[in-house]
Write a protein that holds these residues in place. Structure first.
Motif, mmCIF file in Angstrom:
data_model
loop_
_atom_site.group_PDB
_atom_site.id
_atom_site.type_symbol
_atom_site.label_atom_id
_atom_site.label_comp_id
_atom_site.label_asym_id
_atom_site.label_seq_id
_atom_site.Cartn_x
_atom_site.Cartn_y
_atom_site.Cartn_z
ATOM 1 N N ILE A 84 0.872 -1.179 0.000
ATOM 2 C CA ILE A 84 0.000 0.000 0.000
ATOM 3 C C ILE A 84 0.901 1.218 0.000
ATOM 4 C CG2 ILE A 84 -1.749 1.331 1.246
ATOM 5 C CD1 ILE A 84 -2.771 -1.273 2.442
ATOM 6 N N ASN A 85 0.717 2.089 -0.969
ATOM 7 C CA ASN A 85 1.532 3.294 -1.105
ATOM 8 C C ASN A 85 0.702 4.509 -0.703
ATOM 9 O OD1 ASN A 85 3.290 5.314 -1.783
ATOM 10 N ND2 ASN A 85 3.457 4.783 -3.955
ATOM 11 N N LYS A 86 0.902 4.960 0.536
ATOM 12 C CA LYS A 86 0.185 6.128 1.062
ATOM 13 C C LYS A 86 1.088 6.874 2.034
ATOM 14 C CE LYS A 86 -4.636 4.466 1.296
ATOM 15 N NZ LYS A 86 -5.741 4.201 2.270
ATOM 16 N N PRO A 87 0.929 8.183 2.143
ATOM 17 C CA PRO A 87 1.643 8.908 3.196
ATOM 18 C C PRO A 87 1.295 8.312 4.566
ATOM 19 C CG PRO A 87 0.665 10.443 1.646
ATOM 20 C CD PRO A 87 0.135 9.086 1.290
ATOM 21 N N SER A 98 -3.234 -5.098 7.398
ATOM 22 C CA SER A 98 -3.395 -5.884 6.170
ATOM 23 C C SER A 98 -2.039 -6.223 5.554
ATOM 24 C CB SER A 98 -4.251 -5.127 5.153
ATOM 25 O OG SER A 98 -5.566 -4.982 5.609
ATOM 26 N N VAL A 99 -1.154 -5.223 5.503
ATOM 27 C CA VAL A 99 0.172 -5.435 4.929
ATOM 28 C C VAL A 99 0.972 -6.430 5.768
ATOM 29 C CG1 VAL A 99 2.385 -4.338 4.385
ATOM 30 C CG2 VAL A 99 0.240 -3.205 3.766
ATOM 31 N N TYR A 100 0.945 -6.258 7.089
ATOM 32 C CA TYR A 100 1.697 -7.156 7.963
ATOM 33 C C TYR A 100 1.109 -8.569 7.989
ATOM 34 C CZ TYR A 100 5.170 -4.012 9.946
ATOM 35 O OH TYR A 100 6.269 -3.193 10.107
ATOM 36 N N GLN A 101 -0.205 -8.675 7.868
ATOM 37 C CA GLN A 101 -0.824 -9.997 7.837
ATOM 38 C C GLN A 101 -0.327 -10.803 6.650
ATOM 39 O OE1 GLN A 101 -2.928 -11.836 9.859
ATOM 40 N NE2 GLN A 101 -2.471 -10.264 11.376
ATOM 41 N N THR A 102 -0.196 -10.167 5.492
ATOM 42 C CA THR A 102 0.294 -10.869 4.304
ATOM 43 C C THR A 102 1.807 -11.035 4.329
ATOM 44 O OG1 THR A 102 -1.539 -10.084 2.913
ATOM 45 C CG2 THR A 102 0.476 -10.766 1.785
ATOM 46 N N ASN A 103 2.528 -9.955 4.560
ATOM 47 C CA ASN A 103 3.985 -9.958 4.388
ATOM 48 C C ASN A 103 4.747 -10.601 5.540
ATOM 49 O OD1 ASN A 103 3.313 -8.569 2.103
ATOM 50 N ND2 ASN A 103 4.255 -6.642 2.702
ATOM 51 N N VAL A 104 4.143 -10.652 6.712
ATOM 52 C CA VAL A 104 4.832 -11.224 7.876
ATOM 53 C C VAL A 104 4.080 -12.440 8.416
ATOM 54 C CG1 VAL A 104 5.768 -10.803 10.187
ATOM 55 C CG2 VAL A 104 5.783 -8.966 8.473
ATOM 56 N N VAL A 133 16.056 -3.037 3.922
ATOM 57 C CA VAL A 133 17.436 -3.205 4.389
ATOM 58 C C VAL A 133 17.863 -1.976 5.181
ATOM 59 C CG1 VAL A 133 19.836 -3.520 3.680
ATOM 60 C CG2 VAL A 133 17.993 -4.684 2.426
ATOM 61 N N GLN A 134 18.383 -2.196 6.367
ATOM 62 C CA GLN A 134 18.823 -1.080 7.208
ATOM 63 C C GLN A 134 19.917 -0.287 6.496
ATOM 64 O OE1 GLN A 134 20.224 -2.246 11.051
ATOM 65 N NE2 GLN A 134 20.199 -0.176 11.880
ATOM 66 N N GLY A 135 19.748 1.019 6.448
ATOM 67 C CA GLY A 135 20.742 1.891 5.831
ATOM 68 C C GLY A 135 20.526 2.140 4.356
ATOM 69 N N SER A 136 19.586 1.441 3.746
ATOM 70 C CA SER A 136 19.320 1.659 2.322
ATOM 71 C C SER A 136 18.431 2.881 2.133
ATOM 72 C CB SER A 136 18.626 0.439 1.712
ATOM 73 O OG SER A 136 17.304 0.326 2.233
ATOM 74 N N MET A 137 18.344 3.344 0.901
ATOM 75 C CA MET A 137 17.463 4.467 0.602
ATOM 76 C C MET A 137 16.011 4.072 0.839
ATOM 77 S SD MET A 137 17.070 6.624 -2.958
ATOM 78 C CE MET A 137 18.687 7.384 -2.774
ATOM 79 N N LYS A 138 15.266 4.956 1.481
ATOM 80 C CA LYS A 138 13.857 4.711 1.763
ATOM 81 C C LYS A 138 12.993 5.657 0.935
ATOM 82 C CE LYS A 138 14.827 1.629 4.945
ATOM 83 N NZ LYS A 138 16.302 1.594 4.828
ATOM 84 N N PHE A 139 11.728 5.257 0.735
ATOM 85 C CA PHE A 139 10.836 6.031 -0.122
ATOM 86 C C PHE A 139 9.538 6.363 0.604
ATOM 87 C CE2 PHE A 139 13.720 3.767 -2.844
ATOM 88 C CZ PHE A 139 14.080 4.740 -3.765
ATOM 89 N N PRO A 140 9.119 7.628 0.569
ATOM 90 C CA PRO A 140 7.870 8.033 1.217
ATOM 91 C C PRO A 140 6.695 7.210 0.687
ATOM 92 C CG PRO A 140 9.100 9.961 0.481
ATOM 93 C CD PRO A 140 9.784 8.766 -0.117
ATOM 94 N N GLY A 141 5.778 6.893 1.582
ATOM 95 C CA GLY A 141 4.587 6.157 1.179
ATOM 96 C C GLY A 141 4.683 4.658 1.388
ATOM 97 N N ALA A 144 4.565 1.037 5.606
ATOM 98 C CA ALA A 144 4.015 -0.269 5.982
ATOM 99 C C ALA A 144 4.731 -1.385 5.229
ATOM 100 C CB ALA A 144 2.519 -0.320 5.709
ATOM 101 N N TYR A 145 4.864 -1.236 3.932
ATOM 102 C CA TYR A 145 5.470 -2.283 3.106
ATOM 103 C C TYR A 145 6.927 -2.541 3.475
ATOM 104 C CZ TYR A 145 7.312 -4.647 -1.035
ATOM 105 O OH TYR A 145 7.940 -5.525 -1.878
ATOM 106 N N SER A 146 7.725 -1.481 3.484
ATOM 107 C CA SER A 146 9.164 -1.661 3.707
ATOM 108 C C SER A 146 9.459 -2.148 5.122
ATOM 109 C CB SER A 146 9.914 -0.356 3.433
ATOM 110 O OG SER A 146 9.855 -0.029 2.061
ATOM 111 N N SER A 147 8.716 -1.659 6.117
ATOM 112 C CA SER A 147 8.968 -2.114 7.483
ATOM 113 C C SER A 147 8.553 -3.569 7.663
ATOM 114 C CB SER A 147 8.248 -1.218 8.498
ATOM 115 O OG SER A 147 6.840 -1.249 8.315
ATOM 116 N N SER A 148 7.504 -3.993 6.972
ATOM 117 C CA SER A 148 7.103 -5.406 7.055
ATOM 118 C C SER A 148 8.160 -6.302 6.417
ATOM 119 C CB SER A 148 5.746 -5.626 6.387
ATOM 120 O OG SER A 148 5.825 -5.497 4.976
ATOM 121 N N LYS A 149 8.754 -5.832 5.333
ATOM 122 C CA LYS A 149 9.794 -6.616 4.664
ATOM 123 C C LYS A 149 11.097 -6.616 5.461
ATOM 124 C CE LYS A 149 7.786 -8.209 0.948
ATOM 125 N NZ LYS A 149 7.681 -9.664 0.702
ATOM 126 N N ALA A 150 11.307 -5.585 6.264
ATOM 127 C CA ALA A 150 12.449 -5.589 7.180
ATOM 128 C C ALA A 150 12.271 -6.679 8.230
ATOM 129 C CB ALA A 150 12.602 -4.226 7.849
#
Length: 226
Positions: A84-87, A98-104, A133-141, A144-150
């Motif tokens: 989900i891409n949202k501010p 929803s994102v964590y239920q699927t991704n984690v 990945v810790q220290g990698s470039m992050k993107f607004p929005g 939820a997605y990137s933290s679940s993949k972390a």
């Protein structure tokens, strides 16, 4: 011939990965909520099962199939994902859940069902993202997605340690930009340097041989940003 389970097979990398394993003569259980894309290919040695990995009853269907038809699993590729891409301020708790239920939690649930069928030489390949990945470039929005993949990265490291004596091996691939429907959702109009088919070829080879060289490792598979 390997017995392979792949999640998220209705499109993108999972779809292409299913074709790669089938072409190589392996037995595949393709899991997705939408079974039509793979079913329509009529691939030899491919069983297609409608599965929402966030639902316990669907996960139990998977383990019953393995128990009755295969008795073992050699490779599990946890590829399914939700984005989900949202501010951040616009993301509801329901969105995050929803994102964590699927991704984690979906990954956790499937692993708990399938690990009893995996031996020491088996291989679990978890699919993450460079944004996790810790220290990698992050993107607004993508909070939820990137933290679940972390979370999946750390889970992989923990499980590799917990199962190091008995197996299977666990590794995680943090993918960079790949031209998939999910990338288009995150970055509309962006053209990635790699196609889903190209990335699937890499994951196919890594799934078969990576556990000979790695266990509990994060591999960054990216030649660009994002």
């Amino acid at each position: 011939m390997k017995h392979v389970i792949i999640t998220g097979t209705s499109r993108g990398i999972g779809f292409e990965l299913t074709k790669k394993f089938a072409e190589a003569g392996h037995k595949i259980l393709a899991l997705s909520r939408d079974t039509k894309p793979v079913s329509n290919l009529h691939l030899k040695n491919v069983e297609v099962l409608a599965c929402d990995i966030t639902k316990k009853e669907d996960l139990e269907k998977v383990s019953r199939f393995v128990s009755s038809e295969w008795e073992k699993v050699d490779i599990l590729v946890n590829n399914a994902g939700m984005l989900i891409n949202k501010p951040f301020q616009e993301l509801s708790l329901e969105n995050f859940n929803s994102v964590y239920q699927t991704n984690v939690m979906g990954v956790v649930g499937l692993l708990q069902e399938i690990l009893p069928f995996m031996k020491k030489d088996a291989h679990v390949v978890n699919i993450s993202t460079m944004g996790g990945v810790q220290g990698s470039m992050k993107f607004p929005g993508l909070s939820a997605y990137s933290s679940s993949k972390a979370a999946i990265i750390t889970l992989t490291e923990l499980l590799a340690e917990e199962y190091k004596e008995t197996g299977p091996s666990f590794n995680v691939l943090a993918l960079g930009a790949v031209q998939t429907e999910m990338l288009e959702e995150a970055f509309p109009g962006y053209k990635a340097p790699l196609s889903a088919e190209e990335m699937a070829k890499y994951i196919f080879n890594f799934s078969l041989t990576g556990n000979k060289f790695y266990n509990g490792k994060l591999l960054q598979v990216s030649n660009s940003t994002p």
